[in-house]
Design a protein around this motif. Structure first.
Motif, PDB file in Angstrom:
ATOM      1  N   PHE A  16       1.132   3.860   1.262  1.00 24.00           N
ATOM      2  CA  PHE A  16       2.276   3.035   1.640  1.00 24.00           C
ATOM      3  C   PHE A  16       3.299   3.877   2.375  1.00 24.00           C
ATOM      4  N   ASP A  17       3.852   3.322   3.437  1.00 25.78           N
ATOM      5  CA  ASP A  17       4.980   3.950   4.120  1.00 25.78           C
ATOM      6  C   ASP A  17       6.230   3.282   3.571  1.00 25.78           C
ATOM      7  N   GLY A  18       6.903   3.984   2.675  1.00 25.49           N
ATOM      8  CA  GLY A  18       8.031   3.402   1.948  1.00 25.49           C
ATOM      9  C   GLY A  18       9.332   3.453   2.715  1.00 25.49           C
ATOM     10  N   PRO A  19      10.329   2.812   2.130  1.00 23.07           N
ATOM     11  CA  PRO A  19      11.659   2.818   2.741  1.00 23.07           C
ATOM     12  C   PRO A  19      12.311   4.189   2.601  1.00 23.07           C
ATOM     13  N   GLY A  20      13.281   4.449   3.428  1.00 26.85           N
ATOM     14  CA  GLY A  20      13.997   5.722   3.378  1.00 26.85           C
ATOM     15  C   GLY A  20      14.885   5.872   2.153  1.00 26.85           C
ATOM     16  N   GLU A  21      15.253   4.766   1.545  1.00 28.49           N
ATOM     17  CA  GLU A  21      16.087   4.799   0.345  1.00 28.49           C
ATOM     18  C   GLU A  21      15.360   4.039  -0.768  1.00 28.49           C
ATOM     19  N   THR A  22      15.781   4.260  -2.000  1.00 35.82           N
ATOM     20  CA  THR A  22      15.152   3.607  -3.137  1.00 35.82           C
ATOM     21  C   THR A  22      15.375   2.102  -3.072  1.00 35.82           C
ATOM     22  N   PRO A  24      14.219  -1.314  -5.341  1.00 31.88           N
ATOM     23  CA  PRO A  24      13.546  -1.764  -6.566  1.00 31.88           C
ATOM     24  C   PRO A  24      12.262  -2.546  -6.304  1.00 31.88           C
ATOM     25  N   GLU A  25      12.247  -3.393  -5.286  1.00 30.99           N
ATOM     26  CA  GLU A  25      11.043  -4.191  -5.015  1.00 30.99           C
ATOM     27  C   GLU A  25       9.867  -3.321  -4.581  1.00 30.99           C
ATOM     28  N   PHE A  26      10.141  -2.252  -3.867  1.00 31.96           N
ATOM     29  CA  PHE A  26       9.078  -1.325  -3.470  1.00 31.96           C
ATOM     30  C   PHE A  26       8.553  -0.583  -4.701  1.00 31.96           C
ATOM     31  N   GLU A  27       9.458  -0.120  -5.549  1.00 34.61           N
ATOM     32  CA  GLU A  27       9.043   0.579  -6.766  1.00 34.61           C
ATOM     33  C   GLU A  27       8.258  -0.346  -7.695  1.00 34.61           C
ATOM     34  N   ASP A  28       8.653  -1.623  -7.768  1.00 27.65           N
ATOM     35  CA  ASP A  28       7.912  -2.606  -8.575  1.00 27.65           C
ATOM     36  C   ASP A  28       6.494  -2.787  -8.044  1.00 27.65           C
TER      37      ASP A  28
END
Length: 83
Positions: A16-22, A24-28
């Protein structure tokens, strides 16, 4: 190194190419994906903590499984010939 495998034989199952900042929906979503593979490890009689790992490099997140876990749910290849 084979495509999808790192140098120690672990196979990357999700990337996954994640967001630059934390977020919650990505971490979930990552937790759900980890739970999926940890469940596969339990079904195979393997310790999830020893056979599923999450690694982060910058904003990229990889979920990889051990060679033992991959072997547990990958059917043996067979040769067959159509007549």
């Amino acid at each position: 190194m084979n495509d999808g495998q790192d140098g120690d034989g672990w196979t990357v199952m999700s990337s996954f190419d994640g967001p630059g900042e934390t977020r919650p929906e990505f971490e979930d979503m990552l937790c759900g994906e980890m739970e999926r593979w940890e469940g596969e490890a339990r079904r195979a009689g393997l310790d999830p903590a020893s056979h599923v790992r999450l690694s982060r490099v910058g904003t990229t997140v990889l979920i990889a499984i051990s060679p033992e876990l991959e072997a547990a749910f990958t059917p043996a290849q067979t040769l067959w010939k159509a007549d």
